[in-house]
Design an enzyme around this catalytic site. Structure first.
Site: not given
Ligand code: IPE
Ligand code: IPE
Ligand code: MG
Length: 237
Positions: A15, A32, A126
């Site tokens: 995240d 990303h 793995l």
């Molecule tokens: C969880 O992160 C999903 C992934 C990392 C793929 P999100 O960023 O989507 O989760 P919330 O919305 O903060 O809970």
């Molecule tokens: C996690 O990073 C990746 C996915 C959910 C695919 P985010 O895109 O949720 O990053 P933040 O939470 O907005 O910083």
């Molecule tokens: Mg996020």
């Protein structure tokens, strides 16, 4: 304090890509993309360390709610990842499994992930699980549905349903429970990831954003895990 063994199964909620992009005044898609680079080195390190299973949360059932352009960018990255990494992963004896509902993916993505699973299925290194279109609740509902259907067909009786049978109906069948769950970016929630499998996981919430999660940060999490006192409801002597 005694140092314990490495985790057998590490799960990571990757995240913070969006915040990383914002910090660097870049488009979210570039966050990303940078995140995929971090992922490469964590996969390689896990394989080198001899960790048995690594489960990565790449796209949740809830992530479809995001802007179309972001979803498209993520889907494009997914394809790119599978075409650029698969040879090396296969050479390194990595066995890929997708956690999540593949039927809900666009056809190209679905085909790419299925090809990767088939190509690497006999590999003994793995176990790399990539959660795409994954939701823990959806997974449990699927398992309940499958077992109900088996009971209706008379193949099992409701009394046969126990934790072990339920586990066999999850995407993670055959894998050990999650020992260590890492979520980067300082958020402290599961966001519907591996709800059942994390029953006794140790949690680690480093504040670093996923694109900045490097090997040093990974080792810190692994070292902290080795110092944890896991009791599983019992008492350690
Ligand atoms: C969880 O992160 C999903 C992934 C990392 C793929 P999100 O960023 O989507 O989760 P919330 O919305 O903060 O809970
Ligand atoms: C996690 O990073 C990746 C996915 C959910 C695919 P985010 O895109 O949720 O990053 P933040 O939470 O907005 O910083
Ligand atoms: Mg996020």
């Amino acid at each position: 304090m005694t140092e314990r063994a490495l985790p057998r199964h590490v799960a990571i909620i990757m995240d913070g890509n969006g915040r990383w992009a914002k910090q660097h005044k870049l488009q979210v898609a570039l966050g990303h993309r940078k995140g995929v680079e971090a992922l490469r080195s964590i996969i390689r390190e896990s394989s080198d360390l001899g960790i048995e299973a690594l489960s990565l949360y790449a796209f949740s059932t809830e992530n479809w709610k995001r802007e179309k352009t972001e979803v498209e960018a993520l889907m494009a990255l997914l394809l790119e990842f599978f075409s650029s990494e698969i040879d090396e992963l296969h050479e390194n004896n990595v066995c890929i499994r997708i956690l999540g509902d593949k039927a809900g993916l666009p056809p190209k993505q679905r085909e790419a992930v299925e090809r990767a699973e088939i190509r690497t299925q006999a590999n003994t290194g793995l176990k790399l699980n990539i959660a795409i279109n994954y939701g823990g609740r959806a997974e449990l509902a699927m398992a309940a549905r499958e077992m109900a259907e088996m009971a209706l067909r008379g193949e099992i009786s409701p009394d046969d349903i126990d934790e072990e049978m339920l586990s066999r109906h999850l995407y993670t069948r055959g894998l050990p429970d999650v020992d260590l769950l890492i979520r980067t970016s300082g958020e402290m929630r599961l966001s519907n990831f591996l709800l059942y499998q994390c029953a006794y996981a140790e949690f680690d919430f480093p504040s670093v954003l996923w694109p900045d999660f490097d090997l040093e940060a990974y080792h810190q999490a692994l070292d902290a895990f080795r110092r944890r006192d896991r009791r599983f409801g019992g008492r350690n002597k």
